[in-house]
Design a protein around this motif. Structure first.
Motif, short mmCIF file in Angstrom:
data_model
loop_
_atom_site.label_atom_id
_atom_site.label_comp_id
_atom_site.label_asym_id
_atom_site.label_seq_id
_atom_site.Cartn_x
_atom_site.Cartn_y
_atom_site.Cartn_z
N UNK A 91 0.82 -1.21 0.00
CA UNK A 91 0.00 0.00 0.00
C UNK A 91 0.86 1.26 0.00
N UNK A 92 2.02 1.19 0.67
CA UNK A 92 2.93 2.34 0.67
C UNK A 92 3.55 2.55 -0.70
N UNK A 93 3.92 1.45 -1.36
CA UNK A 93 4.49 1.53 -2.70
C UNK A 93 3.49 2.13 -3.68
N UNK A 94 2.22 1.68 -3.59
CA UNK A 94 1.17 2.21 -4.46
C UNK A 94 0.99 3.70 -4.23
N UNK A 95 0.96 4.11 -2.95
CA UNK A 95 0.77 5.52 -2.61
C UNK A 95 1.89 6.40 -3.17
N UNK A 96 3.12 5.90 -3.12
CA UNK A 96 4.28 6.66 -3.61
C UNK A 96 4.14 6.91 -5.11
N UNK A 97 3.88 5.85 -5.88
CA UNK A 97 3.78 6.00 -7.33
C UNK A 97 2.52 6.75 -7.75
N UNK A 98 1.42 6.53 -7.04
CA UNK A 98 0.16 7.23 -7.29
C UNK A 98 0.38 8.74 -7.19
N UNK A 99 0.91 9.17 -6.03
CA UNK A 99 1.10 10.60 -5.78
C UNK A 99 2.20 11.19 -6.67
N UNK A 100 3.26 10.42 -6.94
CA UNK A 100 4.34 10.90 -7.80
C UNK A 100 3.82 11.19 -9.21
N UNK A 101 3.06 10.25 -9.76
CA UNK A 101 2.53 10.42 -11.10
C UNK A 101 1.59 11.62 -11.20
N UNK A 102 0.70 11.76 -10.25
CA UNK A 102 -0.23 12.89 -10.27
C UNK A 102 0.52 14.22 -10.14
N UNK A 103 1.52 14.25 -9.25
CA UNK A 103 2.29 15.47 -9.05
C UNK A 103 3.06 15.86 -10.32
N UNK A 104 3.72 14.89 -10.95
CA UNK A 104 4.48 15.16 -12.16
C UNK A 104 3.55 15.62 -13.28
N UNK A 105 2.40 14.99 -13.39
CA UNK A 105 1.43 15.37 -14.42
C UNK A 105 0.97 16.81 -14.26
N UNK A 106 0.63 17.19 -13.04
CA UNK A 106 0.18 18.57 -12.78
C UNK A 106 1.29 19.57 -13.08
N UNK A 107 2.51 19.25 -12.66
CA UNK A 107 3.65 20.16 -12.87
C UNK A 107 3.90 20.38 -14.36
#
Length: 277
Positions: A91-107
């Motif tokens: 669940x921690x691994x999923x959260x890291x990639x989930x939030x990383x992808x969304x953050x990079x996309x927005x940026x």
């Protein structure tokens, strides 16, 4: 009825029909594996992480789906690698990639010059705008998945339901897991235009939940899931067209209604059989 048939004279509607069919095949097959393996939230993490690839695609002037596909595959492999090799909780691994992808996309979308066209179609889906190229890619993926699951059926079953036993028999479990997670990622990306990033998880789980009302057998669940996915997708497409509402939301709403109707049918059938004894 004539009105519905007349719709197929329009290229955009014909494309939407084929997109419904291939979405049903790909999501029906992959979704059955996801639900049976209980990795629904991994697919959710990959889905949202793919937004990073969409943002990078816009920024570099590339096809956003190409960027999403690359980022989704790396995210899926990253989740698998962090969990197995990095000894990180899943669940921690999923959260890291989930939030990383969304953050990079927005940026990257923010940094892209001008306005990002069709961004909402990637978030919420727009099946009527699916291109002919995307249809061919979905068709190729459908053929690949059918072939892969047909040839590797027993191996997939071993890995999905008894990974430790699969390892003792000498099967390359890690390789198979990486292949399957890559196929899941590609399936998610190619179906983003159908229902969008926000709702794609539903297309991977609702038809399977409906099929599960009738069988628990993995082999039978796949074609049933495909059938229910196609019925829901095509019906939702027609409803969205005539009611002039967003197609992605209409498809998911139709799948929920279909699940409710089938649940009611199964209940009444059991009640009738019980009273008939």
């Amino acid at each position: 009825m004539g009105t519905i048939i007349d719709l197929f004279s329009y290229d955009f509607f014909a494309n939407a029909f084929w997109a419904s069919l291939f979405a049903a095949i790909t999501c029906g097959i992959v979704g059955t594996y996801i639900v049976s393996r209980r990795i629904v939230f991994i697919s959710g993490g990959i889905t949202h992480a793919s937004f990073g690839g969409i943002g990078i695609g816009y920024f570099l002037g590339l096809n956003p789906l190409l960027g999403a596909a690359v980022f989704a595959v790396f995210s899926g492999l990253g989740i698998q690698f962090f969990t197995q090799k990095g000894k990180l909780r899943e669940d921690s691994s999923i959260a890291i990639w989930w939030s990383l992808g969304m953050a990079i996309g927005i940026i990257f979308i923010y940094l892209s010059p001008g306005y990002a066209p069709n961004l909402m179609s990637y978030l919420f889906g727009s099946i009527l705008t699916v291109s002919t190229t995307e249809i061919w890619l979905m068709a190729a993926l459908s053929a690949l998945l059918i072939g892969f699951f047909a040839l590797m059926y027993r191996v997939i079953l071993y890995v999905a339901f008894d990974e430790e036993f699969a390892k003792t028999t000498g099967l390359p479990v890690n390789l198979i897991n990486y292949l399957l997670i890559s196929l899941i990622a590609i399936t998610i990306v190619l179906n983003i235009r159908v229902v969008g990033i926000i709702l794609i998880m539903s297309l991977l789980t609702l038809p399977q939940a409906t099929a599960n009302l009738f069988t628990n057998d993995f082999k039978r669940m796949m074609p049933l899931s495909v059938a229910f996915a196609f019925i829901g997708s095509l019906t939702g497409l027609l409803v969205s067209f005539f009611a002039d509402i967003p197609s992605g939301a209409s498809i998911i709403f139709t799948l929920v209604v279909l699940f409710g109707l089938m649940k009611w049918f199964v209940f009444l059938r059991k009640k009738w059989l019980k009273n008939g004894r």
